[in-house]
Design an enzyme around this catalytic site. Structure first.
Site, mmCIF file in Angstrom:
data_model
loop_
_atom_site.group_PDB
_atom_site.id
_atom_site.type_symbol
_atom_site.label_atom_id
_atom_site.label_comp_id
_atom_site.label_asym_id
_atom_site.label_seq_id
_atom_site.Cartn_x
_atom_site.Cartn_y
_atom_site.Cartn_z
ATOM 1 N N HIS A 196 3.190 8.502 3.793
ATOM 2 C CA HIS A 196 4.619 8.780 3.618
ATOM 3 C C HIS A 196 4.832 9.480 2.282
ATOM 4 O O HIS A 196 3.891 9.665 1.481
ATOM 5 C CB HIS A 196 5.447 7.494 3.716
ATOM 6 C CG HIS A 196 5.103 6.437 2.709
ATOM 7 N ND1 HIS A 196 5.272 6.589 1.352
ATOM 8 C CD2 HIS A 196 4.601 5.185 2.890
ATOM 9 C CE1 HIS A 196 4.908 5.499 0.727
ATOM 10 N NE2 HIS A 196 4.470 4.606 1.634
ATOM 11 N N CYS A 231 -0.298 1.899 1.059
ATOM 12 C CA CYS A 231 -0.091 3.122 1.817
ATOM 13 C C CYS A 231 -0.605 4.334 1.041
ATOM 14 O O CYS A 231 -1.007 4.248 -0.108
ATOM 15 C CB CYS A 231 1.390 3.302 2.140
ATOM 16 S SG CYS A 231 1.962 2.144 3.398
#
Length: 843
Positions: free
Chosen positions: A791, A818
């Protein structure tokens, strides 16, 4: 990202994910997301890049291991480790180990014609070669006979990983079963090859390990256990087992009257008798467990006063008259049921004598006091010669045949002088042991008792190249060669071939090799089989695949009638870029390049070619050349100067190269400016500072356009946590590089899980985790369906990007697990990377 594990619990994410998934035609589940938790730690693994060896193509910088459709995290050693054991193996990898290691633990040929093999094969060269094949090769006929893809069935071998610090050692084991029942009759050796390759069919770019050949017994074994008369019938029982009969389904027992030389009768063995004892005594013989027979012959046509010969015959024809293999048992003579014997050894290794030994026990030996050894040519049906033998004490035979008088004195040794006998290659011979009342001739004029041993055929051959080196003067070769054909082809030669055309030849002077005589005593002149020779040639004459012919000829110039044995194929040129390291200011290139065409070419250059236009951008002379490379000399000794083939060059990047994707040519040439007569070695794709500087989280990471995935044949994603980079890969080539921020390190372990994963269906435009007080945009899940994502850099509760977190992009680790990207990079991945795309994460 730990901060948004199980994102579906948050209403905003549910809406955006549902809309986006519906657009892509992805089914979205409900009620499955939970709040973020810490992911399990995984020991880091380092993927190493090996060096190619003979017969292999170059490795790139990244692995191209293909995933299994059912076990997406299967590759524990040749790619990036998934399990803790595999991760430990990867941590211990020595990238400078260029060895190719293997061992065949078991090779068992079964009575049904199947071959069970197991062992291991480990090498850094397995990296980038995701398929593992076990290949069965016929070295006699130089053809492959079977192969098995064991990619998904490799065997865990932690003991190998402890002793060999190379990629894949922990999963280097293999086990395979081949069925050779239809081929066994024509095989005398089977060579097992373990191959790692990047080709799903098992060809292409590969690294092989050739195990020592497995010898297939060519023995013709049998025994007539019983011959009695019962119920007016001659009952014959025994067994006959040989691999030569693997393609011959019909079994006959034939009774031959040797006195009249006419066949008396024959009977087909329709129901074989189980003989588990034969399998135990002679493993690896086809249908040895069903090799028994019991037949009954009417006695009306049998004259028991004649010498009777029982023959066991396997034939491919129903009538048994063609394409057959026979075993001639000891001739039956009335009252001679205990006439037994065995030929223990036969030796022709000195090229001058046929030496033999064995034993022969006969009830009449006490009366037939003269013993002869007779050499009989079964092919021409004629006696060759006979000699008197030396009687030998054999107490073992006394124990074996306690009821036969004189069994303890049944041993014999004999030697036949081969001078003037004119033995013929390809003929079948037999040693006949004869007790006779006559001392004249071969004892045939008196009363005698014969034992006919198992026949042997003079059709064996073998050879091996033990050393080879290309020099300016020519090709230096040493090894050994043997063949029964040398009986009448006495001129040994070595021929050098280039792409099937002869370059030069040399007559060989064979030297003493007692070690070969021990192994191949039954092959003519094997004790005098060694050679060391220089074949004079210009190395530049070898432009393609080189092969050697080891020849026995009946012509003094090496022509005429010949018996040829072929060596493996040797390359004439090979190379590898071991290191291509690009920094913002400089580039370093190192590797090796060896070619027979390098003779009288003293200059080396690196030339940089634009991958899109094909135009040369820059060239620079390599001055640090001709570096010692013992590993290369061992790998490709047949290439000139391979032991001095190393080079390295480092220099500041000129403006002409900046922000280009290039291929590098290493050139060896006779021109000091890098032109002229040259031989080139090309690298894969190399990015020269295509990255955007300074880093801008609002811009794509590279100045170049994102790749067109429809034009790539093996697209995958490689995340390097410590480098703060995401590499978009096609096979081993980097096609685009993205700045990233991955999980922070805690006690030396990143919060981003290491291993191999796959892009999942869940993706969306934005999310926000209230517990952590941050969110992000354009997310794509790769693990746990919404827990670990690609992301953008983080946003606050109002959707504003956080300046400090954005400033760490491409510089430091800092996420909760992430992979953070620039806004355009994250958007591109969400909209372009297909579900199921492989993601490899390492340090």
């Amino acid at each position: 990202m730990k901060e948004h594990k199980k994102l579906y619990k948050h209403g905003k994410l549910w809406v955006t994910a549902t809309i986006f998934a519906a657009t892509l035609g992805i089914a979205v589940g409900t009620g499955q997301a939970q709040a973020a938790t810490e992911p399990a730690t995984t020991t880091p693994a380092v993927q190493q890049v090996g060096q190619t060896t003979t017969g292999s193509s170059q490795n790139g910088r990244e692995t191209n291991q293909q995933p299994s459709a059912t076990t997406p995290q299967q590759d524990t050693n040749r790619g990036t480790a998934v399990t803790s054991q595999a991760t430990t193996d990867q941590t211990n990898i020595n990238p400078n180990d260029h060895g190719n290691y293997g061992w065949l633990d078991q090779a068992k040929l079964n009575s049904d014609g199947s071959l069970n093999v197991s062992g291991w094969h480990a090498t850094n060269e397995s990296q980038g070669r995701q398929y593992h094949y076990i290949i069965a090769f016929d070295p006699t006929h130089n053809v492959e006979i079977a192969r098995q893809n064991i990619t998904d069935h490799e065997v865990s071998r932690p003991n190998i990983a402890k002793n060999y610090h190379v990629a894949g050692a922990g999963q280097s084991g293999f086990s395979a079963v081949f069925n050779f029942s239809s081929q066994l009759a024509n095989l005398d050796r089977i060579q097992i090859i373990s191959r790692y390759t990047d080709d799903a069919a098992g060809n292409g770019n590969s690294i092989d390990y050739w195990f020592a050949p497995i010898m297939v017994s060519r023995a013709n074994l049998a025994n007539l256990d019983k011959a009695i008369v019962a119920d007016n019938q001659l009952v014959l029982s025994g067994w006959h087992a040989t691999n030569l009969a693997a393609d011959k389904e019909y079994h006959y027992i034939i009774l031959l009257d040797r006195t009249t030389n006419k066949e008396v009768t024959r009977v087909k063995v329709d129901v074989p008798v189980a003989r588990p004892d034969i399998v135990h005594a002679f493993p690896g013989i086809y249908h040895g467990n069903q090799s028994g027979f019991t037949v009954k012959l009417p006695i009306e046509k049998i004259n028991f006063n004649h010498q009777l010969q029982v023959i066991s015959r396997y034939s491919s024809q129903d009538d048994g008259n063609s394409d057959y293999v026979d075993y001639w048992f000891t001739p039956l003579t009335t009252g001679q049921q205990n006439n037994q014997g065995h030929l223990d050894s036969i030796d022709l290794s000195d090229g001058e004598h046929l030496t033999f030994s064995g034993w022969h026990a006969s009830p009449l030996a006490a009366f037939e006091t003269n013993h002869f050894g007779i050499l009989f040519d079964l092919t021409s049906n004629a006696q060759v010669t006979s000699v008197n033998t030396e009687q030998v004490y054999r107490p073992d035979i006394t124990r074996f045949l306690a009821g036969v008088p004189g069994a303890g004195q049944s041993g014999f040794n004999g030697q036949i002088n081969l001078t003037g006998l004119n033995l013929q290659p390809g003929h079948r011979y037999v040693i006949v042991s004869r007790y006779s009342t006559s001392s004249e001739g071969n004892g045939g004029n008196g009363q005698y008792s014969d034992f006919w041993s198992a026949p042997f055929t003079l059709n064996q051959r073998a050879s091996y190249i033990e050393g080879i080196k290309m020099t300016k003067e020519g090709l230096q070769v040493n090894g050994w060669m043997i063949s029964d054909q040398s009986l009448n082809k006495s001129h040994p030669y070595l021929l050098v071939m280039n792409d099937g055309k002869e370059v030069n030849r040399v007559a060989l002077n064979l030297t003493s090799r007692p070690d070969i005589a021990k192994i191949y005593g039954g092959v003519y002149n094997s004790a005098n089989s060694g050679f060391s020779a220089l074949v004079k040639l210009n190395p530049t004459q070898i432009t393609g695949n080189m092969q050697l012919i080891l020849r026995f000829s009946d012509d003094e110039h090496g022509n005429g009638n010949c018996d040829d044995q072929y060596s493996p194929v040797y390359l004439s040129s090979a190379g590898h870029f071991d290191a291509i390291q690009v920094s913002p200011q400089s580039i370093y290139v190192a590797g090796w390049h060896a070619s027979n065409q390098s003779v009288n070419k003293p200059y080396q250059w690196l030339i940089f070619i634009d991958s899109q236009t094909g135009h040369e951008l820059w060239r620079q002379q390599v001055l640090d050349a001709n570096r010692t490379r013992g590993d290369v000399a061992k790998s490709v000794p047949a290439i000139y100067n391979s032991g001095k083939s190393g080079y390295q060059l480092g220099f500041n990047i000129p403006n002409q190269l900046n922000h280009h994707m290039v291929r590098i040519i290493h050139r060896i040439t006779d021109d000091k400016y890098g032109n002229g007569n040259a031989v080139d070695e090309w690298s894969g794709l190399v990015s020269i500072n295509a990255m955007r500087t300074p880093i801008d989280y609002r811009q794509p990471s590279e100045y170049f356009a994102y790749p067109n995935l429809s034009q790539l044949n093996n697209f995958w994603i490689h995340v390097r946590i410590g480098q703060n980079r995401v590499y978009l890969m096609n096979n081993n080539d980097v096609v685009y590089t993205m700045y990233c921020t991955a999980g922070y390190y805690q006690n030396g372990v990143s919060t981003t899980p290491l291993g191999t994963y796959y892009i999942q269906a869940e993706r969306g435009n934005s999310f926000y985790n209230g517990a952590l007080g941050e969110g992000a945009n354009y997310w794509t899940s790769f693990l746990n369906h919404g827990e670990y994502l690609f992301h953008t850099v983080p946003t606050d509760r109002w959707g504003n990007y956080k300046p400090y977190e954005a400033s760490q992009l491409g510089i430091n680790q800092g996420s909760h697990g992430c992979i953070r990207l620039s806004i355009p990079d994250a958007y591109w991945i969400m909209h372009n990377v297909p579900t199921g795309t492989r993601v490899v994460i390492d340090n």
